[in-house]
Design a protein around this motif. Structure first.
Motif, short mmCIF file in Angstrom:
data_model
loop_
_atom_site.label_atom_id
_atom_site.label_comp_id
_atom_site.label_asym_id
_atom_site.label_seq_id
_atom_site.Cartn_x
_atom_site.Cartn_y
_atom_site.Cartn_z
N THR A 48 -12.50 3.67 2.39
CA THR A 48 -13.30 4.88 2.18
C THR A 48 -14.75 4.48 1.89
OG1 THR A 48 -12.76 4.90 -0.17
CG2 THR A 48 -11.33 6.18 1.29
N TRP A 99 -13.86 -5.19 3.80
CA TRP A 99 -12.54 -4.55 3.74
C TRP A 99 -11.70 -4.97 4.95
CZ3 TRP A 99 -9.28 -1.79 6.60
CH2 TRP A 99 -8.20 -1.21 5.96
N HIS A 154 -5.70 3.79 4.66
CA HIS A 154 -6.01 4.96 3.82
C HIS A 154 -7.01 4.63 2.71
CE1 HIS A 154 -3.39 3.30 0.72
NE2 HIS A 154 -3.94 4.16 -0.09
N ASP A 155 -7.03 3.39 2.25
CA ASP A 155 -7.92 3.02 1.15
C ASP A 155 -9.29 2.53 1.62
OD1 ASP A 155 -6.87 0.69 2.23
OD2 ASP A 155 -6.65 -0.31 0.29
N LYS A 174 0.83 -1.20 0.00
CA LYS A 174 0.00 0.00 0.00
C LYS A 174 0.87 1.26 0.00
CE LYS A 174 -4.11 -2.00 2.04
NZ LYS A 174 -5.28 -1.69 2.83
#
Length: 180
Positions: A83, A122, A80-81, A23
């Protein structure tokens, strides 16, 4: 409006270094920094000391060191991903705490509930477990009549719910708080 206050089980302990480095590489971090972080997180010796007694050492290759100032930052970069997908939802994250807020209109909770499902997936894909017993849902209803909302479930377990009616009035006493 519905809001899920999500809790993950020992989040910093679950970081898989190789996954984090992938990442970080996608974010464009310098290869040397990525290699240093991989070395920092891999094959760390750990022992427990109580008083004058120390356990034998074991080697860890997952997680970030507890108490290390880098651990919350590394966890934030790992997530961070994570969302939202739908514009009616908003996600706020601070280290290992996540709040998902969904605006519900015309009694349609579809996007909010799908977002919770996507977040659950996720988490599973990123080696994180949601702690359903510590997760809470808050329902704020601006209508005068009471509407029943079906329980929110995560991995088949019902999430504890708190109801709040809008229209509360906050009165005085705020002048005692000062800027730091």
């Amino acid at each position: 409006m519905q809001s899920a206050l999500l809790s993950t089980q020992p989040a910093f302990n679950t970081i898989i270094p190789q996954q984090l480095i992938c990442k970080l590489d996608q974010l464009g971090l310098n290869t040397s920094l990525c290699n240093w972080l991989l070395d920092f997180l891999s094959e760390r010796p750990q022992a427990i000391r109580v008083g004058n007694n120390t356990s034998s050492s074991i080697t860890l290759s997952t997680g970030a060191p507890q108490g290390c100032v880098l651990s919350p930052l590394l966890f934030t970069l790992l997530t961070h991903d994570c969302t939202t997908t739908y514009s009616t939802n908003h996600m706020a994250k601070f280290a290992d705490d996540t709040t998902l807020v969904g605006l519900i209109t015309k009694d349609d909770e579809t996007h909010y509930r799908k977002e919770v499902d996507l977040l659950t997936t996720w988490c599973r894909d990123n080696n994180l477990l949601l702690n359903v017993s510590k997760t809470k849902e808050i329902v704020v209803d601006f209508r005068r009549g009471h509407t029943q909302h079906p329980p929110l479930t995560i991995n088949g377990a019902a999430v504890e719910r708190c109801h709040r009616k809008a229209g509360a009035v906050l009165r005085g006493g705020f002048d005692r708080y000062h800027a730091h």
